[in-house]
Design a protein around this motif. Structure first.
Motif, PDB file in Angstrom:
ATOM      1  N   ILE A 132       0.847  -1.179   0.000  1.00  0.00           N
ATOM      2  CA  ILE A 132       0.000   0.000   0.000  1.00  0.00           C
ATOM      3  C   ILE A 132       0.889   1.237   0.000  1.00  0.00           C
ATOM      4  O   ILE A 132       1.861   1.323   0.753  1.00  0.00           O
ATOM      5  N   VAL A 133       0.571   2.185  -0.861  1.00  0.00           N
ATOM      6  CA  VAL A 133       1.290   3.451  -0.900  1.00  0.00           C
ATOM      7  C   VAL A 133       0.405   4.520  -0.277  1.00  0.00           C
ATOM      8  O   VAL A 133      -0.766   4.663  -0.651  1.00  0.00           O
ATOM      9  N   ARG A 134       0.947   5.219   0.679  1.00  0.00           N
ATOM     10  CA  ARG A 134       0.166   6.250   1.374  1.00  0.00           C
ATOM     11  C   ARG A 134      -0.343   7.291   0.380  1.00  0.00           C
ATOM     12  O   ARG A 134       0.412   7.852  -0.405  1.00  0.00           O
ATOM     13  N   ASP A 135      -1.636   7.497   0.404  1.00  0.00           N
ATOM     14  CA  ASP A 135      -2.279   8.470  -0.465  1.00  0.00           C
ATOM     15  C   ASP A 135      -3.487   8.987   0.286  1.00  0.00           C
ATOM     16  O   ASP A 135      -4.443   8.253   0.530  1.00  0.00           O
ATOM     17  N   THR A 136      -3.469  10.249   0.658  1.00  0.00           N
ATOM     18  CA  THR A 136      -4.547  10.787   1.496  1.00  0.00           C
ATOM     19  C   THR A 136      -5.900  10.730   0.813  1.00  0.00           C
ATOM     20  O   THR A 136      -6.938  10.782   1.466  1.00  0.00           O
ATOM     21  N   ALA A 137      -5.901  10.595  -0.520  1.00  0.00           N
ATOM     22  CA  ALA A 137      -7.171  10.555  -1.238  1.00  0.00           C
ATOM     23  C   ALA A 137      -7.716   9.142  -1.370  1.00  0.00           C
ATOM     24  O   ALA A 137      -8.915   8.947  -1.538  1.00  0.00           O
ATOM     25  N   VAL A 138      -6.831   8.127  -1.301  1.00  0.00           N
ATOM     26  CA  VAL A 138      -7.261   6.754  -1.553  1.00  0.00           C
ATOM     27  C   VAL A 138      -7.047   5.856  -0.337  1.00  0.00           C
ATOM     28  O   VAL A 138      -7.949   5.146   0.092  1.00  0.00           O
ATOM     29  N   ASN A 139      -5.855   5.888   0.217  1.00  0.00           N
ATOM     30  CA  ASN A 139      -5.521   4.995   1.326  1.00  0.00           C
ATOM     31  C   ASN A 139      -5.301   5.787   2.609  1.00  0.00           C
ATOM     32  O   ASN A 139      -4.328   5.585   3.335  1.00  0.00           O
ATOM     33  N   ASN A 140      -6.196   6.680   2.875  1.00  0.00           N
ATOM     34  CA  ASN A 140      -6.089   7.540   4.044  1.00  0.00           C
ATOM     35  C   ASN A 140      -6.009   6.700   5.326  1.00  0.00           C
ATOM     36  O   ASN A 140      -6.802   5.802   5.551  1.00  0.00           O
ATOM     37  N   GLY A 141      -5.041   7.008   6.164  1.00  0.00           N
ATOM     38  CA  GLY A 141      -4.923   6.304   7.436  1.00  0.00           C
ATOM     39  C   GLY A 141      -3.846   5.250   7.458  1.00  0.00           C
ATOM     40  O   GLY A 141      -3.595   4.651   8.505  1.00  0.00           O
ATOM     41  N   ASN A 189     -15.203   3.094   2.573  1.00  0.00           N
ATOM     42  CA  ASN A 189     -15.354   4.309   1.770  1.00  0.00           C
ATOM     43  C   ASN A 189     -14.019   5.017   1.540  1.00  0.00           C
ATOM     44  O   ASN A 189     -13.926   6.248   1.586  1.00  0.00           O
ATOM     45  N   GLY A 190     -12.966   4.228   1.289  1.00  0.00           N
ATOM     46  CA  GLY A 190     -11.673   4.804   0.963  1.00  0.00           C
ATOM     47  C   GLY A 190     -10.834   5.234   2.150  1.00  0.00           C
ATOM     48  O   GLY A 190      -9.716   5.721   1.974  1.00  0.00           O
ATOM     49  N   VAL A 191     -11.375   5.083   3.358  1.00  0.00           N
ATOM     50  CA  VAL A 191     -10.638   5.463   4.565  1.00  0.00           C
ATOM     51  C   VAL A 191     -10.352   4.211   5.381  1.00  0.00           C
ATOM     52  O   VAL A 191     -11.242   3.366   5.572  1.00  0.00           O
ATOM     53  N   TYR A 192      -9.114   4.069   5.871  1.00  0.00           N
ATOM     54  CA  TYR A 192      -8.740   2.935   6.707  1.00  0.00           C
ATOM     55  C   TYR A 192      -8.685   3.367   8.165  1.00  0.00           C
ATOM     56  O   TYR A 192      -7.972   4.297   8.523  1.00  0.00           O
ATOM     57  N   TYR A 193      -9.466   2.660   8.978  1.00  0.00           N
ATOM     58  CA  TYR A 193      -9.569   2.984  10.398  1.00  0.00           C
ATOM     59  C   TYR A 193      -8.800   1.948  11.219  1.00  0.00           C
ATOM     60  O   TYR A 193      -9.029   0.749  11.070  1.00  0.00           O
ATOM     61  N   PRO A 194      -7.920   2.390  12.105  1.00  0.00           N
ATOM     62  CA  PRO A 194      -7.246   1.429  12.979  1.00  0.00           C
ATOM     63  C   PRO A 194      -8.240   0.859  13.981  1.00  0.00           C
ATOM     64  O   PRO A 194      -9.037   1.597  14.574  1.00  0.00           O
ATOM     65  N   VAL A 195      -8.227  -0.454  14.150  1.00  0.00           N
ATOM     66  CA  VAL A 195      -9.140  -1.097  15.105  1.00  0.00           C
ATOM     67  C   VAL A 195      -8.325  -2.018  16.006  1.00  0.00           C
ATOM     68  O   VAL A 195      -7.451  -2.747  15.546  1.00  0.00           O
ATOM     69  N   LYS A 196      -8.630  -1.978  17.275  1.00  0.00           N
ATOM     70  CA  LYS A 196      -7.921  -2.806  18.247  1.00  0.00           C
ATOM     71  C   LYS A 196      -8.893  -3.490  19.188  1.00  0.00           C
ATOM     72  O   LYS A 196      -8.848  -4.701  19.389  1.00  0.00           O
ATOM     73  N   SER A 197      -9.806  -2.728  19.741  1.00  0.00           N
ATOM     74  CA  SER A 197     -10.785  -3.269  20.678  1.00  0.00           C
ATOM     75  C   SER A 197     -12.103  -3.553  19.963  1.00  0.00           C
ATOM     76  O   SER A 197     -12.324  -3.127  18.824  1.00  0.00           O
ATOM     77  N   LYS A 198     -12.975  -4.254  20.668  1.00  0.00           N
ATOM     78  CA  LYS A 198     -14.309  -4.512  20.126  1.00  0.00           C
ATOM     79  C   LYS A 198     -15.048  -3.192  19.898  1.00  0.00           C
ATOM     80  O   LYS A 198     -15.743  -3.017  18.893  1.00  0.00           O
TER      81      LYS A 198
END
Length: 243
Positions: A132-141, A189-198
């Motif tokens: 994955i290449v960091r791209d704020t428009a596509v792979n945000n996060g 929706n194009g944004v990646y959210y870090p998840v750790k807990s339930k």
């Protein structure tokens, strides 16, 4: 000379499609087979000079460090897409400390560290890893690097697997070992959210929180016991319920 062998094979093969009849479907099938054949011939005939073996020598880490720095401790046979060409039946190591992909040179005397920018993806048993290449428009996060693709539906689940070297002093003697860490991300929706807990997972999938809680209970999925499996199953269930 770039792709010269591939071009010659395609030039010789593709015109012959006319002898297979006038039906478009049959002609299309022949072209597909010809391209596949040409690709295999190209990779096979240029294997000893393939660009995949033109990287720097991989030095590795000290053998005195406890554990191993790789995704899998042993070489795994898989496929890799490098500089736009797919190579099958390649032995692969993924160094999680340096986040680099390693293959053995043809003469097996040394190991080659591939140029990460040219590696699109690789697959080994139980893992499909994408760059994955960091791209704020596509792979945000996400940071640029290699990610284990755990689920690839309308939503995505990625795991960023890393290792660090920890040094402890025992009786004035340095003892080193590898420590593993897995960070998970849900793509929506194009944004990646870090998840750790339930809770963090339910925050991303908030519009189905109630039904997903019920899904966990009915299927006896314990988030605390196997976080990775739970994240994947909840994301899959969310996609299934959204159809």
């Amino acid at each position: 000379m770039k792709y010269k062998t591939l071009r010659i094979i395609l030039f010789l093969l593709l015109p012959a499609s006319t002898v297979f009849g006038q039906h478009a479907s049959r002609d299309s099938l022949f072209r597909e087979q010809a391209v596949r054949y040409a690709h295999n011939r190209y990779v096979g005939s240029t294997m000893d000079q393939a660009r995949i073996y033109n990287g720097a020598e991989y030095v590795g880490h000290s053998p005195r460090i406890k554990g191993h720095p790789y995704l899998d401790s042993l070489w795994q046979v898989g496929s890799i897409t490098y500089d736009g060409v797919v190579y099958d039946s390649i032995r692969i190591l993924h160094d999680l400390v340096n986040d680099v992909v390693v293959v053995p040179h043809l003469d097996s005397v040394y190991r080659v560290q591939l140029q990460s920018i040219k590696v699109s993806r690789f697959s080994i048993p139980n893992h499909t890893v994408v760059r994955i290449v960091r791209d704020t428009a596509v792979n945000n996060g996400l940071r640029t690097g290699f990610y284990d693709q755990l689920y690839n539906g309308r939503l995505k689940v990625l795991a960023r697997r890393t290792k660090t070297i920890q040094t402890n002093f025992v009786q004035n003697t340095a003892k080193e070992e590898y420590l593993s860490q897995n960070n998970y991300y849900i793509g929506k929706n194009g944004v990646y959210y870090p998840v750790k807990s339930k809770r963090s997972v339910f925050n991303v999938l908030a519009d189905q929180k109630r039904s997903l809680r019920k899904y966990l209970r009915e299927n006896r999925i314990k988030f605390s016991k196997n976080r990775e499996t739970a994240i994947v199953k909840l994301t899959q269930q969310y996609d299934a319920s959204s159809r």
